[in-house]
Write an enzyme that holds these catalytic residues in place. Structure first.
Site, PDB file in Angstrom:
ATOM      1  N   ASP A  20       0.974  -1.147  -0.050  1.00  0.00           N
ATOM      2  CA  ASP A  20      -0.039   0.188   0.002  1.00  0.00           C
ATOM      3  C   ASP A  20       0.949   1.229  -0.055  1.00  0.00           C
ATOM      4  O   ASP A  20       2.139   1.213   0.186  1.00  0.00           O
ATOM      5  CB  ASP A  20      -0.978   0.006   1.124  1.00  0.00           C
TER       6      ASP A  20
HETATM    7  C1  GLC Z   1      -4.378   4.131  -0.295  1.00  0.00           C
HETATM    8  C2  GLC Z   1      -5.286   3.164   0.085  1.00  0.00           C
HETATM    9  C3  GLC Z   1      -5.295   1.896  -0.996  1.00  0.00           C
HETATM   10  C4  GLC Z   1      -5.103   2.647  -2.233  1.00  0.00           C
HETATM   11  C5  GLC Z   1      -3.762   3.239  -2.438  1.00  0.00           C
HETATM   12  C6  GLC Z   1      -3.444   3.844  -3.830  1.00  0.00           C
HETATM   13  O1  GLC Z   1      -3.813   4.736   0.622  1.00  0.00           O
HETATM   14  O2  GLC Z   1      -5.136   2.370   1.236  1.00  0.00           O
HETATM   15  O3  GLC Z   1      -6.575   1.175  -0.777  1.00  0.00           O
HETATM   16  O4  GLC Z   1      -5.011   1.344  -3.385  1.00  0.00           O
HETATM   17  O5  GLC Z   1      -3.393   3.925  -1.376  1.00  0.00           O
HETATM   18  O6  GLC Z   1      -4.207   4.977  -3.837  1.00  0.00           O
END
Ligand code: GLC
Length: 727
Positions: free
Chosen positions: A260
């Site tokens: 993430d």
């Molecule tokens: C965010 C979220 C995740 C998302 C990623 C990219 O913080 O936790 O669900 O896919 O970053 O945007």
């Protein structure tokens, strides 16, 4: 050229910097805690120091970036570009929590397929979805993004979404690589507080939270994203037992694990890594292939290799998985394949019609006293409340490329649906206007409410649109008081009292990303619809339902608490040694609130009236490998057609481990015209009655198991039978 030899020869030729570039995903000119890690991505891409991008949209920008990789760079490795296409791309569908309430895998898959077509046409090859997190805590903002409280629903929805996003050929120009997220057990964050530590039992982990990821992997999910959170102190981004041993080892998942956003660097904040070198080593060792926005791999792995914390084989294995995914996506052979799709206007119209239909059907009818709904077409409609003319709010919190301008507000929807009528509008209050000590502000608020009440007096009917703004749920949007925001309850009290006094039919439409704690509103509103966040066709969908052109078919995929103090509240609870007994003080209950939810899992009214009878368990003995047909007769005793949902639960009253009072094992839909009869048939396999024994291994025991069928997780509404399991 066969994929493996092309990839083998690439890996053999790559420098360390080029390898680490393939393990890095960032966005141009984004910064995270620290230096701008991407700055101008063009040089990084050209030099091979960056192999993946996120948050880029549009065929032209994608084509430009792709050209840098496949024409200018040394090894010509194509970029992988991803975006959060959670419930639609440019044409947004209802938020996942709303769609979950359809209990309709065909629609779940269809909307994901349409989202993929739009996203791929914009040059994207990956979506960071489906979000598979079971949530039983409405305080947690991300409840809106997921499948609700039930693991079986989460599993079915995860598989359907993976099928929809990826289609039948990942190399097709309209396919997106699906990323099952957030692995795992993110929903039960402590006290519903976003990103907070999680501590659930091994049993709950395996019974409730892991099944949806097993289903996503079985459906062919191309990638998995670990959660930001720690599980009992071990951050998922570095969780060797779950990532390497369970996901890759036990499930045999050989796809890409993508961190993430900045999560690898955040292992330092978690307190398990002293510095970026250790953080990078921990994540790579656990099996994380791509570092999203943390720049930990590029900055940390060279030294980790020198210090022997990780091996070059581990780096090469990760690079191989990333290159194989790019190969499977067809990016090597057709790097511009997703930039050339131009859709016909009919395709967009069809997509919006699907959004309108899904939005209407997913609407949840919580109450409809005196059959206020559907409204007869009024000559003068008072359309009130802060969500009535709020097109941007209809998107929900993850809107990707869904711009507010292409979203139909409720006001626009009713004006289109009632061309000959007068649709009078007043917001009454702002979404979050809070009470203040300031007399002038209070005066303005009172005037706003009075103006709304005045319109009630001029109208034949009232629709009051209340709820949360789109940004009040989703990521980083936990609410300790998940109630109607601001002064909206005061507005509802005055508007609905006036409507009642004038005997005007009045309906409340709630827009929200979670079950709100609304016992007072439920008392006030004879007709209460939940539209959640319906997406681009919101206004048309709401008008279709309120005016009876489409029947509401939504059933709540998550329990609605009477009080925050009941949270977590869900249908799969265990009996305890002292189950509630009103005649015995020393039993499991509260002094001040009933144990039951305000609305149970599966609750949802329609414009028909479903009556189930004659539960039949064909072949009441189940042996290993058997499948039993459970059937029940259904009749619509109402005056209007309805799309109904019927649930199949079981309960094992005596087992090696105390079993939940209700376990969902199936659901089915049946559409019935007024007065029409039908039969609902649901399969029940012996394997469905196995449970995880004390050693967490599946066990099927002989004995009697209850089988319960009905409209929701309220035992008083379920038809009950039993089967004999002969293990
Ligand atoms: C965010 C979220 C995740 C998302 C990623 C990219 O913080 O936790 O669900 O896919 O970053 O945007």
């Amino acid at each position: 050229m066969p994929a493996v030899s092309r990839i083998d020869s690439l890996i053999a030729a790559m420098t360390l910097a080029e390898k680490l570039g393939q393990l890095t995903m960032t966005a141009s000119s984004f910064t995270v805690t620290g230096p701008v890690i991407a700055g101008d991505s063009t040089e990084s891409i050209r030099s091979g120091a960056l192999g993946n991008l996120l948050n880029m949209v549009g065929p032209e920008p994608v084509r430009q970036m792709q050209r840098l990789a496949v024409e200018d760079s040394r090894l010509k490795i194509p970029l992988l570009i991803g975006l959060d296409i959670i419930h639609g791309h440019r044409s947004l569908f209802p938020v996942p929590l709303a769609e979950a309430g359809l209990f309709d895998p065909a629609t779940w898959e269809a909307t994901a397929r349409e989202a993929a077509i739009e996203g791929a046409a914009d040059g994207l090859a990956m979506t960071f979805a489906p979000m598979c997190d079971v949530s039983r805590d409405p305080r947690w903002g991300r409840t809106v993004e997921g499948p609700g409280e039930d693991s079986y629903v989460a599993s079915r929805m995860a598989a359907a979404k993976v099928r929809g996003f990826q289609g039948t050929d990942l190399a097709a120009p309209d396919a997106l690589a699906a990323v099952a997220k957030h692995f795992v057990a993110y929903g039960p964050v402590t006290a519903g507080r976003e990103y907070a530590s999680v501590d659930v039992s091994e049993r709950t982990l395996h019974e409730v939270h892991l099944p949806a990821f097993a289903a996503a992997v079985a459906a062919g999910a191309a990638a998995v994203m670990p959660a930001f959170t720690d599980l009992a102190g071990v951050p998922l981004t570095a969780h060797v037992p779950l990532l390497r041993d369970w996901l890759r080892g036990r499930l045999g998942f050989d796809g890409v694990i993508i961190s993430d956003y900045n999560a690898i660097r955040e292992l330092i904040n978690h307190g398990v890594a002293a510095d970026l070198v250790q953080a990078a080593a921990l994540a790579l060792d656990a099996g994380v292939d791509i570092d999203m926005m943390g720049d930990a791999y590029r900055q940390g792995l060279p030294e980790a290799l020198q210090r022997g914390l990780v091996s070059m084989d581990q780096v090469d294995a990760a690079v191989r998985r990333v290159l194989l995914l790019k190969e499977r996506l067809g990016l090597f052979d057709h790097p511009y394949g997703r930039c050339g799709t131009v859709e016909a206007p009919e395709a967009l119209a069809r997509r919006r019609q699907l959004a309108r239909s899904a939005g209407a059907r997913a609407t949840l009818l919580l109450r409809n006293e005196h059959e206020v709904l559907p409204l007869a077409a009024p000559r003068r409609l008072a359309l009130l409340g802060p969500l009535a003319d709020a097109p941007g709010e209809m998107r929900g919190p993850w809107w990707a490329a869904g711009v507010a301008e292409n979203h139909v507000s409720v006001l626009a929807g009713f004006r289109a649906a009632l061309p000959g009528a007068q649709v009078l509008h007043a917001a009454g209050v702002g979404i979050e206007d809070a009470a203040t000590e300031d007399a002038a502000t209070e005066g303005t608020a009172a005037a706003g409410i009075a103006a709304a009440v005045a319109l009630v007096e001029q109208a034949d009917a009232v629709v009051l649109c209340l709820g949360e703004g789109a940004a009040m749920s989703g990521e980083a949007a936990s609410r300790a008081h998940p109630v109607l925001p601001g002064r909206q309850l005061q507005l509802a009290q005055e508007v609905l009292a006036r409507a009642r006094g004038l005997e005007r039919p009045a309906a409340v439409v709630l827009f929200c990303g979670r079950p709100l704690v609304i016992p007072e509103l439920v008392e006030l509103a004879d007709a209460l619809l939940v539209a959640w966040f319906p997406g681009c066709e919101a206004g048309n969908a709401v008008a279709d339902v309120v005016l009876g052109r489409v029947g509401p078919a939504g059933r709540t995929p998550i329990s609605w608490p009477r009080a925050v103090g009941q949270i977590p509240i869900f249908h799969g609870q265990r009996n305890s040694g002292r189950p509630e007994n009103p005649r015995d003080h020393f039993t499991s209950k509260y002094l001040d609130v009933p144990n039951t939810p305000l609305f149970p899992f599966g609750h949802g009214l329609t414009y028909g009236r479903l009556r189930l009878s004659n539960l039949r368990l064909h072949g009441t003995v189940l042996r290993p490998g058997d499948t039993l047909e459970v059937s029940v007769d259904a009749v619509n005793e109402g005056g209007r057609a309805a799309e109904e949902t019927v649930f199949l639960f079981t309960h094992d009253p005596v087992a090696g481990v105390a079993r939940p009072l209700l376990e969902l094992k199936g659901f089915a839909k049946i559409s019935l015209a007024a007065g029409q009869r039908g039969t609902v048939r649901l399969p029940l396999r012996a394997a469905d009655l196995a449970y995880l024994g004390p050693d967490l291994r599946p066990v099927l025991e002989s004995g009697t198991v209850e089988v319960l069928v009905g409209p929701c997780a309220d035992r008083s509404q379920l038809l009950a039978g039993s089967v004999e399991v002969a293990a």
